[in-house]
Design a protein around this motif. Sequence first.
Motif, PDB file in Angstrom:
ATOM      1  N   LYS A  84      -1.089   6.285 -12.248  1.00 27.63           N
ATOM      2  CA  LYS A  84      -2.139   5.314 -11.961  1.00 27.63           C
ATOM      3  C   LYS A  84      -2.734   5.617 -10.586  1.00 27.63           C
ATOM      4  CE  LYS A  84      -0.195   1.642 -14.829  1.00 27.63           C
ATOM      5  NZ  LYS A  84       0.249   0.225 -14.906  1.00 27.63           N
ATOM      6  N   ILE A  85      -3.990   5.237 -10.423  1.00 28.16           N
ATOM      7  CA  ILE A  85      -4.711   5.555  -9.192  1.00 28.16           C
ATOM      8  C   ILE A  85      -5.122   4.266  -8.496  1.00 28.16           C
ATOM      9  CG2 ILE A  85      -6.789   6.639  -8.237  1.00 28.16           C
ATOM     10  CD1 ILE A  85      -6.653   8.633 -10.555  1.00 28.16           C
ATOM     11  N   ILE A  86      -4.851   4.210  -7.192  1.00 28.83           N
ATOM     12  CA  ILE A  86      -5.219   3.048  -6.380  1.00 28.83           C
ATOM     13  C   ILE A  86      -6.204   3.499  -5.308  1.00 28.83           C
ATOM     14  CG2 ILE A  86      -4.405   1.199  -4.869  1.00 28.83           C
ATOM     15  CD1 ILE A  86      -1.676   1.438  -6.227  1.00 28.83           C
ATOM     16  N   LEU A  87      -7.273   2.741  -5.161  1.00 33.52           N
ATOM     17  CA  LEU A  87      -8.281   3.029  -4.145  1.00 33.52           C
ATOM     18  C   LEU A  87      -8.490   1.797  -3.275  1.00 33.52           C
ATOM     19  CD1 LEU A  87     -10.517   4.994  -3.057  1.00 33.52           C
ATOM     20  CD2 LEU A  87     -12.094   3.786  -4.596  1.00 33.52           C
ATOM     21  N   THR A  88      -8.346   1.966  -1.975  1.00 33.03           N
ATOM     22  CA  THR A  88      -8.697   0.921  -1.017  1.00 33.03           C
ATOM     23  C   THR A  88      -9.841   1.438  -0.150  1.00 33.03           C
ATOM     24  OG1 THR A  88      -6.974   1.745   0.492  1.00 33.03           O
ATOM     25  CG2 THR A  88      -6.398  -0.129  -0.907  1.00 33.03           C
ATOM     26  N   ASN A 179      -8.054  -4.660  -2.731  1.00 39.56           N
ATOM     27  CA  ASN A 179      -8.314  -5.259  -1.430  1.00 39.56           C
ATOM     28  C   ASN A 179      -6.980  -5.739  -0.857  1.00 39.56           C
ATOM     29  OD1 ASN A 179      -9.077  -6.896   0.771  1.00 39.56           O
ATOM     30  ND2 ASN A 179     -11.038  -7.383  -0.193  1.00 39.56           N
ATOM     31  N   LEU A 180      -6.591  -5.197   0.274  1.00 37.19           N
ATOM     32  CA  LEU A 180      -5.284  -5.536   0.849  1.00 37.19           C
ATOM     33  C   LEU A 180      -5.140  -7.025   1.120  1.00 37.19           C
ATOM     34  CD1 LEU A 180      -4.886  -2.576   3.369  1.00 37.19           C
ATOM     35  CD2 LEU A 180      -3.821  -2.798   1.127  1.00 37.19           C
ATOM     36  N   SER A 181      -6.246  -7.704   1.373  1.00 36.74           N
ATOM     37  CA  SER A 181      -6.184  -9.138   1.657  1.00 36.74           C
ATOM     38  C   SER A 181      -5.770  -9.952   0.435  1.00 36.74           C
ATOM     39  CB  SER A 181      -7.526  -9.647   2.178  1.00 36.74           C
ATOM     40  OG  SER A 181      -8.538  -9.504   1.198  1.00 36.74           O
ATOM     41  N   ASP A 182      -5.795  -9.335  -0.749  1.00 34.83           N
ATOM     42  CA  ASP A 182      -5.392 -10.044  -1.968  1.00 34.83           C
ATOM     43  C   ASP A 182      -3.884 -10.131  -2.126  1.00 34.83           C
ATOM     44  OD1 ASP A 182      -8.016 -10.511  -2.657  1.00 34.83           O
ATOM     45  OD2 ASP A 182      -8.175  -8.720  -3.915  1.00 34.83           O
ATOM     46  N   GLY A 183      -3.147  -9.367  -1.333  1.00 35.41           N
ATOM     47  CA  GLY A 183      -1.694  -9.480  -1.339  1.00 35.41           C
ATOM     48  C   GLY A 183      -1.033  -8.836  -2.546  1.00 35.41           C
ATOM     49  N   TRP A 184       0.163  -9.291  -2.837  1.00 35.26           N
ATOM     50  CA  TRP A 184       1.032  -8.644  -3.808  1.00 35.26           C
ATOM     51  C   TRP A 184       0.547  -8.727  -5.261  1.00 35.26           C
ATOM     52  CZ3 TRP A 184       4.350  -5.184  -2.532  1.00 35.26           C
ATOM     53  CH2 TRP A 184       5.119  -5.273  -1.358  1.00 35.26           C
ATOM     54  N   LYS A 185      -0.024  -9.856  -5.667  1.00 32.68           N
ATOM     55  CA  LYS A 185      -0.203 -10.132  -7.096  1.00 32.68           C
ATOM     56  C   LYS A 185      -1.008  -9.078  -7.849  1.00 32.68           C
ATOM     57  CE  LYS A 185      -1.228 -13.794 -10.382  1.00 32.68           C
ATOM     58  NZ  LYS A 185      -1.655 -15.208 -10.577  1.00 32.68           N
ATOM     59  N   PRO A 199       7.259 -10.779   2.692  1.00 38.71           N
ATOM     60  CA  PRO A 199       5.850 -10.849   3.088  1.00 38.71           C
ATOM     61  C   PRO A 199       5.125  -9.535   2.806  1.00 38.71           C
ATOM     62  CG  PRO A 199       7.290 -11.690   4.830  1.00 38.71           C
ATOM     63  CD  PRO A 199       8.176 -11.030   3.826  1.00 38.71           C
ATOM     64  N   PHE A 200       3.854  -9.639   2.520  1.00 42.49           N
ATOM     65  CA  PHE A 200       3.035  -8.451   2.317  1.00 42.49           C
ATOM     66  C   PHE A 200       2.896  -7.732   3.656  1.00 42.49           C
ATOM     67  CE2 PHE A 200      -0.920  -6.080   1.676  1.00 42.49           C
ATOM     68  CZ  PHE A 200      -0.753  -5.603   0.389  1.00 42.49           C
ATOM     69  N   PRO A 201       3.205  -6.436   3.707  1.00 45.62           N
ATOM     70  CA  PRO A 201       3.171  -5.725   5.008  1.00 45.62           C
ATOM     71  C   PRO A 201       1.747  -5.495   5.499  1.00 45.62           C
ATOM     72  CG  PRO A 201       3.618  -4.186   3.236  1.00 45.62           C
ATOM     73  CD  PRO A 201       3.617  -5.550   2.601  1.00 45.62           C
ATOM     74  N   HIS A 202       1.637  -5.321   6.798  1.00 45.54           N
ATOM     75  CA  HIS A 202       0.369  -4.935   7.418  1.00 45.54           C
ATOM     76  C   HIS A 202       0.693  -3.861   8.446  1.00 45.54           C
ATOM     77  CE1 HIS A 202      -2.089  -8.033   5.519  1.00 45.54           C
ATOM     78  NE2 HIS A 202      -1.100  -8.861   5.729  1.00 45.54           N
ATOM     79  N   SER A 203       0.766  -2.626   7.983  1.00 39.87           N
ATOM     80  CA  SER A 203       1.245  -1.517   8.799  1.00 39.87           C
ATOM     81  C   SER A 203       0.098  -0.765   9.455  1.00 39.87           C
ATOM     82  CB  SER A 203       2.054  -0.546   7.924  1.00 39.87           C
ATOM     83  OG  SER A 203       3.058  -1.240   7.206  1.00 39.87           O
ATOM     84  N   ASN A 204       0.377  -0.250  10.664  1.00 41.83           N
ATOM     85  CA  ASN A 204      -0.554   0.629  11.371  1.00 41.83           C
ATOM     86  C   ASN A 204      -1.892  -0.027  11.675  1.00 41.83           C
ATOM     87  OD1 ASN A 204      -1.219   3.102  12.588  1.00 41.83           O
ATOM     88  ND2 ASN A 204      -2.285   3.816  10.769  1.00 41.83           N
ATOM     89  N   LYS A 205      -1.914  -1.337  11.870  1.00 38.23           N
ATOM     90  CA  LYS A 205      -3.160  -2.013  12.209  1.00 38.23           C
ATOM     91  C   LYS A 205      -3.439  -1.787  13.688  1.00 38.23           C
ATOM     92  CE  LYS A 205      -5.593  -6.352  11.352  1.00 38.23           C
ATOM     93  NZ  LYS A 205      -5.482  -7.746  10.847  1.00 38.23           N
ATOM     94  N   ARG A 206      -4.341  -0.812  13.946  1.00 39.73           N
ATOM     95  CA  ARG A 206      -4.674  -0.400  15.301  1.00 39.73           C
ATOM     96  C   ARG A 206      -3.441   0.080  16.082  1.00 39.73           C
ATOM     97  NH1 ARG A 206      -9.781  -1.487  16.937  1.00 39.73           N
ATOM     98  NH2 ARG A 206     -11.023  -2.885  15.667  1.00 39.73           N
ATOM     99  N   SER A 207      -2.474   0.650  15.375  1.00 36.31           N
ATOM    100  CA  SER A 207      -1.288   1.168  16.044  1.00 36.31           C
ATOM    101  C   SER A 207      -1.603   2.494  16.718  1.00 36.31           C
ATOM    102  CB  SER A 207      -0.150   1.378  15.036  1.00 36.31           C
ATOM    103  OG  SER A 207       0.253   0.156  14.477  1.00 36.31           O
TER     104      SER A 207
END
Length: 249
Positions: A84-88, A179-185, A199-207
Motif C-alpha cells: 500500500k502507498i501513503i502520501l502526505t 493528513n497527519l492532523s487526522d491522527g490514528w484512525k 498518543p499520535f507521534p509528532h516527530s522531527n517538527k523543526r528538529s
Amino acid sequence: MKVIIASFAKCGTKTLRDCLRILGYTVYDFDENFMYLGDEWMEIFEKGASVEMFTKMYKNIDAVSDLPACVYWQNLHEAFPNSKIILTTRKSEEAWTKSWNEQAASINGSKLFQIQCAFTPTGRKYARFLKETMKATFECSPTSFDVIPRHDDILRNKYREHNMAVQQKTPNEKLLVFNLSDGWKPLCNFLDKDVPDVPFPHSNKRSPVRSSHVAPMLFRCLDRELLFIISFTTVIIAILIYNACLYII
C-alpha cells in the motif's frame, strides 16, 4: 514490503515512520537506507533501478520512507505489487519549499558536518550518497557550496510533479493521501490495524538535523570516526613532540 511512504522529505515522513513502527512495521528510513543499503543505492544511481534489485533489498522489510526510496516509489510498487502507498503533503508548495530550505541551510552551513564529510570514511561515502540522491530527486547537481540544492523553482516543480504522479498513477484502493492532523484512525483503517493506545507521534517538527529523529545511526558513526581521527592524530603529534624533545636533550 507492505507499505511504501511515497511522500517527499519534509512532509511528516519521520512522524509517519514512527507511526508505522508503533504499529509493528519494520521501517527503513533515510538512515537505514544509507547505513545498511548504501552500496546498493549507489549501484541503482549508476545503473538504474530494477525489480530484482528492490526485491532483494527489501525482502524482509515492511516499509520504506523518505529519500531516496520515495523517488523510486513506482519501481518499489512494481517489485511489491501488494504493498500500500501513503502520501502526505504540506499545506502549500511554498510551505514545503520553506521547510526544505531551512533544513538545507542547516546542513549546508554546518562546519562540523563539512569536516566529517571531508575527513571520515563514512562522511565521504555519505557525501557521495547525498549528492547522487539529490541528483535523482531533482535531476540537478548541488553546487560546490551546497550539499543540498535550494533552487526554489526546481524544488517546487519537482515537489508538484511528484505528488501529482503518485496520485494519478496509484490505484485508488492502494493509496492513502494522509493528513497527519487526522491522527490514528484513517491510517489504521487503511492498514487494517487496531488503533494503538498511545498518543499520535509528532516527530522531527523543526528538529535540528543532528537530532535523534533524523539520522541517529549516521551521526553517531560520524562522531565516533571523527573522535578517533582526532585522538589518533593527537597521539601521533604527542609522540613526535616527545621524540623531538629527546633529540634536543
